[in-house]
Design a protein around this motif. Structure first.
Motif, short mmCIF file in Angstrom:
data_model
loop_
_atom_site.label_atom_id
_atom_site.label_comp_id
_atom_site.label_asym_id
_atom_site.label_seq_id
_atom_site.Cartn_x
_atom_site.Cartn_y
_atom_site.Cartn_z
N LYS A 56 65.12 76.97 30.38
CA LYS A 56 64.03 77.34 31.30
C LYS A 56 62.92 78.09 30.57
O LYS A 56 61.75 77.94 30.90
CB LYS A 56 64.56 78.20 32.44
CG LYS A 56 63.49 78.57 33.48
CD LYS A 56 64.07 79.31 34.66
CE LYS A 56 63.02 79.55 35.77
NZ LYS A 56 61.99 80.51 35.36
N ASN A 57 63.29 78.89 29.57
CA ASN A 57 62.28 79.65 28.84
C ASN A 57 61.26 78.74 28.19
O ASN A 57 60.04 78.94 28.30
CB ASN A 57 62.95 80.51 27.77
CG ASN A 57 64.04 81.39 28.33
OD1 ASN A 57 65.21 81.04 28.25
ND2 ASN A 57 63.70 82.51 28.92
N ASP B 115 59.12 76.95 30.96
CA ASP B 115 58.10 77.83 31.53
C ASP B 115 56.96 78.09 30.55
O ASP B 115 55.80 78.28 30.95
CB ASP B 115 58.72 79.18 31.92
CG ASP B 115 59.60 79.10 33.16
OD1 ASP B 115 59.65 78.04 33.81
OD2 ASP B 115 60.25 80.12 33.47
N HIS C 13 54.26 89.20 29.62
CA HIS C 13 55.54 89.70 29.13
C HIS C 13 55.64 89.54 27.61
O HIS C 13 56.15 90.43 26.92
CB HIS C 13 56.71 88.98 29.80
CG HIS C 13 57.02 89.49 31.17
ND1 HIS C 13 56.36 89.05 32.30
CD2 HIS C 13 57.93 90.42 31.59
CE1 HIS C 13 56.85 89.68 33.36
NE2 HIS C 13 57.79 90.51 32.97
N TRP D 74 65.73 84.80 32.82
CA TRP D 74 65.30 83.73 33.72
C TRP D 74 63.81 83.85 34.04
O TRP D 74 63.10 82.85 34.12
CB TRP D 74 66.13 83.79 35.00
CG TRP D 74 65.88 82.65 35.94
CD1 TRP D 74 65.19 82.69 37.12
CD2 TRP D 74 66.31 81.29 35.79
NE1 TRP D 74 65.16 81.45 37.71
CE2 TRP D 74 65.86 80.57 36.91
CE3 TRP D 74 67.05 80.63 34.82
CZ2 TRP D 74 66.11 79.22 37.10
CZ3 TRP D 74 67.31 79.28 34.99
CH2 TRP D 74 66.83 78.58 36.12
N ASP D 75 63.33 85.07 34.18
CA ASP D 75 61.93 85.32 34.53
C ASP D 75 61.21 85.99 33.35
O ASP D 75 61.82 86.36 32.36
CB ASP D 75 61.85 86.21 35.77
CG ASP D 75 62.43 85.54 37.01
OD1 ASP D 75 62.12 84.36 37.24
OD2 ASP D 75 63.21 86.20 37.72
N GLY D 76 59.90 86.11 33.50
CA GLY D 76 59.11 86.80 32.49
C GLY D 76 58.67 85.93 31.33
O GLY D 76 58.28 86.44 30.28
N ASN D 77 58.72 84.62 31.51
CA ASN D 77 58.30 83.71 30.44
C ASN D 77 56.81 83.41 30.56
O ASN D 77 56.39 82.30 30.87
CB ASN D 77 59.13 82.42 30.51
CG ASN D 77 60.61 82.69 30.49
OD1 ASN D 77 61.14 83.26 29.53
ND2 ASN D 77 61.31 82.29 31.55
N ASP D 78 56.02 84.43 30.34
CA ASP D 78 54.57 84.35 30.50
C ASP D 78 53.90 85.24 29.47
O ASP D 78 54.54 86.06 28.82
CB ASP D 78 54.16 84.76 31.92
CG ASP D 78 54.66 86.15 32.27
OD1 ASP D 78 54.12 87.13 31.73
OD2 ASP D 78 55.60 86.27 33.09
#
Length: 276
Positions: free
Chosen positions: A194-195, A198, A74, A67-71
């Motif tokens: 979401k990936n 983002d 990362h 869910w997170d870390g799509n930057d």
């Protein structure tokens, strides 16, 4: 399937082809694709004496969908962990579009101790977003429009991009490949919802200026002058001035998808650069 688990628990899929003892070339793919986008280039280089490695970025392809870390931080750290996992040194790192940003951010965060050469193709570097400091960039409205189109009808949105500007199939006289369109759509639809959403912010708003300045190995910048996704004026022409002694090659009439629409020329260029 070949996978490994990152320190934050994300499973990353990768391909590892060719002679295990041969010089290594790594490939980082664009948005919203997967390592499949590089198969023509991987096959060509592996058939000519190289070991080729490509991964599916987190949230893409066969990798897991956190869910997170799509930057970009990362993404770069995942690439670093892949090289460590496979004990790779002296890699020739090739990145397309968002993957070019991934390679630049990798060097910005991890240096070039494992890197021999770099290729940036249709890369989003130094930054896509227009600002007072970057007048050649694209206005935020462009990326807001991408997000809106994506959320409204993700499947049709991907089909429209593949059918038009990505390959340049919207240009008069273009030789349209339905197979290429379907392959692009399939790869896009494998991304986490979401990936991929983002990632629009990641590839458009990340500033790679300082990362590019840290590239201290031979670098080849490749870009089509009819790239409708990452316009050359705000990307390659600027990046070539930031990377010390970078070589810039412009493909006349070239699209964003040089790996497909200029495949033979690109394959020859990559092999020549890898062998030099």
């Amino acid at each position: 399937m070949s996978t490994f688990i990152t320190t934050d628990g994300t499973e990353i899929y990768y391909k590892d082809w060719g002679d295990p003892s041969a010089p290594v070339v790594t490939f980082s793919h664009g948005w919203p694709l997967s390592s499949d986008a590089w198969e023509s280039q991987m096959f060509h280089l592996a058939s000519n004496g190289f070991r080729v490695i490509a991964h599916d970025r987190r949230g893409h392809g066969r990798s897991s969908q956190p869910w997170d870390g799509n930057d970009m931080d990362h993404y770069a750290d995942d690439l670093a962990e892949l090289l460590e996992h496979l004990e790779i040194t002296d890699a020739i790192m090739i990145g397309h579009s968002t993957g070019g940003g991934e390679v630049a951010r990798y060097i910005g965060r991890h240096g070039t101790s494992r890197v021999k050469k770099v290729v940036l193709m249709g890369a989003v570097t130094p930054i896509m977003l227009k600002s007072d400091a970057n007048p050649a960039g694209l206005p935020i409205d462009v990326f807001d429009g991408l997000r809106a189109g994506y959320l409204a009808d993700r499947s049709q949105f991907f089909l429209d991009i593949a059918s038009g500007p990505f390959f340049g199939f919207n240009r008069p006289g273009a030789k349209v490949s339905q197979g290429a369109i379907q392959s692009w759509w399939r790869q896009g639809m494998l991304t986490g919802h979401k990936n991929a959403y983002d990632s629009i912010k990641a590839f458009s708003e990340t500033d790679f200026t300082e990362d590019l300045k840290k590239i201290d190995v031979p670098t080849l910048i490749l870009h089509g002058d009819d790239d409708q996704i990452v316009p050359i004026a705000g990307s390659a022409l600027l990046a070539a001035k930031l990377i010390p002694n970078a070589e810039l090659k412009i493909y006349p009439g070239g699209s964003h998808a040089l790996g497909d629409t200029s495949k033979d020329e690109l394959n020859a260029d990559l092999l020549a650069f890898a062998r030099a």
